[in-house]
Design a protein around this motif. Structure first.
Motif, PDB file in Angstrom:
ATOM      1  N   PHE A  59      -8.389   4.720 -11.126  1.00  0.00           N
ATOM      2  CA  PHE A  59      -7.938   6.080 -11.404  1.00  0.00           C
ATOM      3  C   PHE A  59      -8.156   6.419 -12.878  1.00  0.00           C
ATOM      4  O   PHE A  59      -8.068   5.546 -13.739  1.00  0.00           O
ATOM      5  CB  PHE A  59      -6.454   6.229 -11.066  1.00  0.00           C
ATOM      6  N   ASP A  60      -8.378   7.697 -13.158  1.00  0.00           N
ATOM      7  CA  ASP A  60      -8.574   8.103 -14.544  1.00  0.00           C
ATOM      8  C   ASP A  60      -7.252   8.266 -15.291  1.00  0.00           C
ATOM      9  O   ASP A  60      -7.235   8.366 -16.512  1.00  0.00           O
ATOM     10  CB  ASP A  60      -9.436   9.366 -14.661  1.00  0.00           C
ATOM     11  N   ALA A  61      -6.146   8.275 -14.569  1.00  0.00           N
ATOM     12  CA  ALA A  61      -4.835   8.424 -15.198  1.00  0.00           C
ATOM     13  C   ALA A  61      -3.756   7.885 -14.260  1.00  0.00           C
ATOM     14  O   ALA A  61      -3.922   7.885 -13.037  1.00  0.00           O
ATOM     15  CB  ALA A  61      -4.569   9.894 -15.504  1.00  0.00           C
ATOM     16  N   THR A  62      -2.640   7.469 -14.840  1.00  0.00           N
ATOM     17  CA  THR A  62      -1.527   6.966 -14.037  1.00  0.00           C
ATOM     18  C   THR A  62      -1.026   8.045 -13.087  1.00  0.00           C
ATOM     19  O   THR A  62      -0.639   7.752 -11.952  1.00  0.00           O
ATOM     20  CB  THR A  62      -0.394   6.449 -14.938  1.00  0.00           C
ATOM     21  N   GLU A  63      -1.078   9.310 -13.510  1.00  0.00           N
ATOM     22  CA  GLU A  63      -0.619  10.383 -12.626  1.00  0.00           C
ATOM     23  C   GLU A  63      -1.482  10.493 -11.362  1.00  0.00           C
ATOM     24  O   GLU A  63      -0.967  10.814 -10.285  1.00  0.00           O
ATOM     25  CB  GLU A  63      -0.524  11.723 -13.353  1.00  0.00           C
ATOM     26  N   CYS A  64      -2.768  10.185 -11.459  1.00  0.00           N
ATOM     27  CA  CYS A  64      -3.617  10.158 -10.258  1.00  0.00           C
ATOM     28  C   CYS A  64      -3.205   9.004  -9.346  1.00  0.00           C
ATOM     29  O   CYS A  64      -3.188   9.146  -8.126  1.00  0.00           O
ATOM     30  CB  CYS A  64      -5.093  10.038 -10.632  1.00  0.00           C
ATOM     31  N   MET A  65      -2.865   7.863  -9.946  1.00  0.00           N
ATOM     32  CA  MET A  65      -2.410   6.722  -9.160  1.00  0.00           C
ATOM     33  C   MET A  65      -1.122   7.083  -8.408  1.00  0.00           C
ATOM     34  O   MET A  65      -0.972   6.766  -7.222  1.00  0.00           O
ATOM     35  CB  MET A  65      -2.178   5.506 -10.063  1.00  0.00           C
ATOM     36  N   ILE A  66      -0.214   7.769  -9.077  1.00  0.00           N
ATOM     37  CA  ILE A  66       1.046   8.163  -8.443  1.00  0.00           C
ATOM     38  C   ILE A  66       0.783   9.156  -7.311  1.00  0.00           C
ATOM     39  O   ILE A  66       1.365   9.042  -6.229  1.00  0.00           O
ATOM     40  CB  ILE A  66       2.023   8.734  -9.491  1.00  0.00           C
ATOM     41  N   ASN A  67      -0.110  10.102  -7.525  1.00  0.00           N
ATOM     42  CA  ASN A  67      -0.447  11.064  -6.466  1.00  0.00           C
ATOM     43  C   ASN A  67      -1.124  10.378  -5.285  1.00  0.00           C
ATOM     44  O   ASN A  67      -0.895  10.746  -4.130  1.00  0.00           O
ATOM     45  CB  ASN A  67      -1.333  12.182  -7.012  1.00  0.00           C
ATOM     46  N   PHE A  68      -1.940   9.365  -5.556  1.00  0.00           N
ATOM     47  CA  PHE A  68      -2.596   8.578  -4.514  1.00  0.00           C
ATOM     48  C   PHE A  68      -1.562   7.904  -3.616  1.00  0.00           C
ATOM     49  O   PHE A  68      -1.764   7.774  -2.407  1.00  0.00           O
ATOM     50  CB  PHE A  68      -3.506   7.534  -5.177  1.00  0.00           C
ATOM     51  N   MET A  69      -0.442   7.494  -4.194  1.00  0.00           N
ATOM     52  CA  MET A  69       0.599   6.793  -3.447  1.00  0.00           C
ATOM     53  C   MET A  69       1.145   7.650  -2.301  1.00  0.00           C
ATOM     54  O   MET A  69       1.613   7.119  -1.292  1.00  0.00           O
ATOM     55  CB  MET A  69       1.733   6.378  -4.382  1.00  0.00           C
ATOM     56  N   ASP A  70       1.076   8.979  -2.433  1.00  0.00           N
ATOM     57  CA  ASP A  70       1.547   9.862  -1.360  1.00  0.00           C
ATOM     58  C   ASP A  70       0.626   9.815  -0.147  1.00  0.00           C
ATOM     59  O   ASP A  70       1.030  10.192   0.947  1.00  0.00           O
ATOM     60  CB  ASP A  70       1.629  11.310  -1.870  1.00  0.00           C
ATOM     61  N   GLU A  71      -0.613   9.363  -0.343  1.00  0.00           N
ATOM     62  CA  GLU A  71      -1.606   9.350   0.731  1.00  0.00           C
ATOM     63  C   GLU A  71      -1.893   7.950   1.271  1.00  0.00           C
ATOM     64  O   GLU A  71      -2.771   7.790   2.106  1.00  0.00           O
ATOM     65  CB  GLU A  71      -2.927   9.923   0.206  1.00  0.00           C
ATOM     66  N   PHE A  72      -1.183   6.949   0.777  1.00  0.00           N
ATOM     67  CA  PHE A  72      -1.515   5.564   1.092  1.00  0.00           C
ATOM     68  C   PHE A  72      -0.257   4.826   1.539  1.00  0.00           C
ATOM     69  O   PHE A  72       0.841   5.126   1.076  1.00  0.00           O
ATOM     70  CB  PHE A  72      -2.117   4.899  -0.160  1.00  0.00           C
ATOM     71  N   ASP A  73      -0.426   3.847   2.401  1.00  0.00           N
ATOM     72  CA  ASP A  73       0.672   3.001   2.841  1.00  0.00           C
ATOM     73  C   ASP A  73       1.031   2.049   1.698  1.00  0.00           C
ATOM     74  O   ASP A  73       0.384   1.026   1.496  1.00  0.00           O
ATOM     75  CB  ASP A  73       0.261   2.217   4.094  1.00  0.00           C
ATOM     76  N   THR A  74       2.051   2.405   0.941  1.00  0.00           N
ATOM     77  CA  THR A  74       2.391   1.638  -0.261  1.00  0.00           C
ATOM     78  C   THR A  74       2.892   0.231   0.043  1.00  0.00           C
ATOM     79  O   THR A  74       2.937  -0.600  -0.860  1.00  0.00           O
ATOM     80  CB  THR A  74       3.425   2.390  -1.121  1.00  0.00           C
ATOM     81  N   THR A  75       3.234  -0.058   1.295  1.00  0.00           N
ATOM     82  CA  THR A  75       3.629  -1.431   1.634  1.00  0.00           C
ATOM     83  C   THR A  75       2.433  -2.375   1.533  1.00  0.00           C
ATOM     84  O   THR A  75       2.606  -3.585   1.488  1.00  0.00           O
ATOM     85  CB  THR A  75       4.237  -1.525   3.049  1.00  0.00           C
ATOM     86  N   GLN A  76       1.223  -1.814   1.495  1.00  0.00           N
ATOM     87  CA  GLN A  76       0.006  -2.629   1.401  1.00  0.00           C
ATOM     88  C   GLN A  76      -0.448  -2.841  -0.047  1.00  0.00           C
ATOM     89  O   GLN A  76      -1.442  -3.511  -0.291  1.00  0.00           O
ATOM     90  CB  GLN A  76      -1.124  -1.967   2.198  1.00  0.00           C
ATOM     91  N   ILE A  77       0.285  -2.293  -1.007  1.00  0.00           N
ATOM     92  CA  ILE A  77      -0.109  -2.414  -2.408  1.00  0.00           C
ATOM     93  C   ILE A  77       0.552  -3.633  -3.035  1.00  0.00           C
ATOM     94  O   ILE A  77       1.768  -3.806  -2.963  1.00  0.00           O
ATOM     95  CB  ILE A  77       0.228  -1.132  -3.195  1.00  0.00           C
ATOM     96  N   ALA A  78      -0.268  -4.468  -3.664  1.00  0.00           N
ATOM     97  CA  ALA A  78       0.230  -5.672  -4.331  1.00  0.00           C
ATOM     98  C   ALA A  78       0.506  -5.417  -5.805  1.00  0.00           C
ATOM     99  O   ALA A  78       1.479  -5.930  -6.362  1.00  0.00           O
ATOM    100  CB  ALA A  78      -0.777  -6.808  -4.183  1.00  0.00           C
ATOM    101  N   LEU A  79      -0.361  -4.649  -6.463  1.00  0.00           N
ATOM    102  CA  LEU A  79      -0.226  -4.407  -7.904  1.00  0.00           C
ATOM    103  C   LEU A  79      -0.500  -2.957  -8.255  1.00  0.00           C
ATOM    104  O   LEU A  79      -1.436  -2.351  -7.741  1.00  0.00           O
ATOM    105  CB  LEU A  79      -1.225  -5.270  -8.683  1.00  0.00           C
ATOM    106  N   TYR A  80       0.321  -2.442  -9.154  1.00  0.00           N
ATOM    107  CA  TYR A  80       0.088  -1.153  -9.790  1.00  0.00           C
ATOM    108  C   TYR A  80      -0.168  -1.465 -11.264  1.00  0.00           C
ATOM    109  O   TYR A  80       0.662  -2.103 -11.912  1.00  0.00           O
ATOM    110  CB  TYR A  80       1.323  -0.261  -9.700  1.00  0.00           C
ATOM    111  N   LEU A  81      -1.288  -1.013 -11.783  1.00  0.00           N
ATOM    112  CA  LEU A  81      -1.637  -1.313 -13.166  1.00  0.00           C
ATOM    113  C   LEU A  81      -1.963  -0.028 -13.918  1.00  0.00           C
ATOM    114  O   LEU A  81      -2.613   0.865 -13.375  1.00  0.00           O
ATOM    115  CB  LEU A  81      -2.849  -2.251 -13.215  1.00  0.00           C
ATOM    116  N   SER A  82      -1.528   0.043 -15.171  1.00  0.00           N
ATOM    117  CA  SER A  82      -1.836   1.174 -16.043  1.00  0.00           C
ATOM    118  C   SER A  82      -2.385   0.635 -17.348  1.00  0.00           C
ATOM    119  O   SER A  82      -2.025  -0.467 -17.780  1.00  0.00           O
ATOM    120  CB  SER A  82      -0.569   1.986 -16.345  1.00  0.00           C
TER     121      SER A  82
END
Length: 145
Positions: A59-82
Motif C-alpha cells: 500500500f502507498d499509505a497506512t490509510e489504504c491498508m486500513i481501508n483494505f481491511m474493510d474488504e478482506f477477511d482480517t482473520t487471515q492476516i498475520a502481519l500489518y506493517l507500516s
C-alpha cells in the motif's frame, strides 16, 4: 518405502518455506498500491499486509491498508506493517506502532497519518508538528468514525 517418506518430507519442507510470513521489499516507483492502485513512491508512509499463507499486499499509505481491511477477511492476516516515519523504508509492526495524525505532515492519501516505532520519537515529532497520537486500536476506531 524410505524414498516415499523422503519425498513426502521434502514436499512438506518446500511447502513450509514457500509460504513464509515475512515482508517483501517495496519497489518504490514501480509497485502499485493494492487498494488505490497508485504507484508507491513515498518512503515514509508505505505499508504492507501479509496473510497467514504468506501473500503480501502493498500500500502507498497506512490509510489504504486500513481501508483494505474493510474488504478482506482480517482473520487471515498475520502481519500489518507500516513504514517508520523516523527511518524511511523500514517496516514496523503496525500493532506495536504509535501513529501521529498531523496536518503538518502530508501522507499520500491525505489522512496526514505517520507511524513511529518508538513513542518517544512520535512525541518529539508531535511537539514540532502538532497533532494527535494513536495506538493501533485507537487508530482503527478513529477511522471507523
Amino acid at each position: 518405502m524410505k524414498t516415499l517418506k523422503h519425498y513426502t518430507l521434502l514436499g512438506l519442507l518446500i511447502l513450509l518455506f514457500s509460504c513464509s510470513i515475512s515482508p517483501k521489499k517495496i519497489d518504490y516507483g514501480n509497485d502499485g498500491c493494492h487498494f488505490c492502485k497508485m504507484t508507491i513512491v513515498d518512503k515514509l508512509h508505505a505499508a504492507e499486509v501479509i496473510t497467514k499463507k504468506g501473500k503480501v499486499y502493498k500500500f502507498d499509505a497506512t490509510e489504504c491498508m486500513i481501508n483494505f481491511m474493510d474488504e478482506f477477511d482480517t482473520t487471515q492476516i498475520a502481519l500489518y506493517l507500516s513504514n517508520n516515519y523516523s527511518e524511511p523504508e523500514a517496516l514496523i509492526d503496525s500493532k506495536q506502532a504509535i501513529f501521529l495524525i498531523s496536518k503538518n505532515i502530508p501522507s499520500p492519501m491525505g489522512a496526514y497519518l505517520s507511524a513511529f516505532k518508538e513513542k518517544v520519537e512520535a512525541e518529539k515529532v508531535k511537539a514540532k508538528k502538532s497533532g494527535t497520537l494513536y495506538t493501533w486500536d485507537e487508530l482503527l476506531a478513529h477511522f471507523k468514525n
